[in-house]
Write a protein that holds these residues in place. Sequence first.
Motif, short mmCIF file in Angstrom:
data_model
loop_
_atom_site.label_atom_id
_atom_site.label_comp_id
_atom_site.label_asym_id
_atom_site.label_seq_id
_atom_site.Cartn_x
_atom_site.Cartn_y
_atom_site.Cartn_z
N ARG A 162 -6.02 1.51 2.44
CA ARG A 162 -4.73 2.19 2.43
C ARG A 162 -3.58 1.19 2.41
O ARG A 162 -2.62 1.34 1.65
CB ARG A 162 -4.60 3.12 3.64
N ALA A 163 -3.68 0.16 3.22
CA ALA A 163 -2.62 -0.86 3.26
C ALA A 163 -2.47 -1.54 1.91
O ALA A 163 -1.34 -1.79 1.43
CB ALA A 163 -2.93 -1.89 4.35
N ILE A 164 -3.60 -1.85 1.26
CA ILE A 164 -3.56 -2.55 -0.03
C ILE A 164 -2.95 -1.65 -1.11
O ILE A 164 -2.07 -2.08 -1.86
CB ILE A 164 -4.98 -3.01 -0.40
N LEU A 165 -3.42 -0.41 -1.18
CA LEU A 165 -2.93 0.49 -2.22
C LEU A 165 -1.46 0.85 -2.00
O LEU A 165 -0.69 0.96 -2.96
CB LEU A 165 -3.78 1.75 -2.27
N THR A 166 -1.07 1.02 -0.74
CA THR A 166 0.33 1.34 -0.44
C THR A 166 1.24 0.19 -0.83
O THR A 166 2.34 0.41 -1.38
CB THR A 166 0.49 1.68 1.05
#
Length: 395
Positions: free
Chosen positions: A217-221
């Motif tokens: 989630r952190a990477i995609l966000t």
Amino acid sequence: MSSTTGTTTVITNIASLVTNDPSLGDGSPLGLIQDAAVVIEGDRIAWTGDSRKAPATDNRVDAGGRAVIPGFVDSHSHLVFAGDRTQEFNARMSGRGYTAGGIRTTVAATRAASDEDLERNLTHYLHEALRQGTTTFETKSGYGLTVEDEARALRIAAAHTDEVTYLGAHIVSPDYADDPAAYVALVTGEMLDACAPYARWIDVFCEKGAFDGDQARAILTAGKAKGLHPRVHANQLSYGPGVQLAVELDAASADHCTHLTDADVDALANGRTVATLLPGAEFSTRAEWPDARRLLDAGVTVALSTDCNPGSSFTSSVPFCIALAVRDMGMTPDEALWSATAGGAAALRRTDIGRLTVGARADLALLDAPSHIHLAYRPGVPLVTGVWRRGAREV
């Protein structure tokens, strides 16, 4: 017909023309027109219909009673790499199970390769795919895992396709094996800054042994904040959060989708995220097949792609994947072809490809067969005998 925007060519005497427009022909999702013709003007489709009613054009091609289909849209590949993993494949076929760890072998070879070597390898496999009817392809980084190597992979890929995906989050770099959090910080910081100018998409391998749900989630966000749209390697090797995360973030595609709960299927059915199935990976790893029938019956949009990569699916053949999908994943020949053309386009959020309708890009393949069904009916046979891309014949 005016030719002010480009030379016109009619392909006539087509036994069956797949348009992927249900308002045409037989009214099926494939929009099949029998005894058809298609007119190309410049790089676009200008007309489709009954062969006897085709307008006059500058050039004429006789299909000789063969089938014409949209060019395949391969929406998932990993083509910027060096070396191969023959020994790993041989060992696996002799009884060893597959894990994500083999990626490190390709990372080492890719880092050691020159730009020229990487581009030569990329174009070799692109030409191989083109000869088999693929006219649009997506490809990813993910075998560099340093700022410099990821950026150069994407720079090389961007010279050959608009569908470029930043996959710094393929696995945790071996250089950060003891500090995954630091690698996530790199992927979402300096590496992202270097890679974003060359990419349209951001992807993450959300899987045990790679990145968990919170990391993904952190990477995609972070990628979305830089203008990159998400894709997710989801639920390939085990049940996990990847599919739900893909739908939550409106990812264009959740790829693999082998291990799905009912909630995962419902999420896909109720969102815009395409389920991209990659049967070459299951074939090459002797893994469980994705259940395409379950997804289709639930109303999920399904794409079919090769996952061409040197470790787990070293095929560039969409026809081969169509045959696998029909034989082992519960798809009909019509569904498999649609998924490999219009489905792939949906997975790239494109409306100009994957169909042969007025205004669409003139990307099409001529089959040495009277029907697209032969792609599954005659597996392993090189049926593609002509390929037009952007209106120009390239095969």
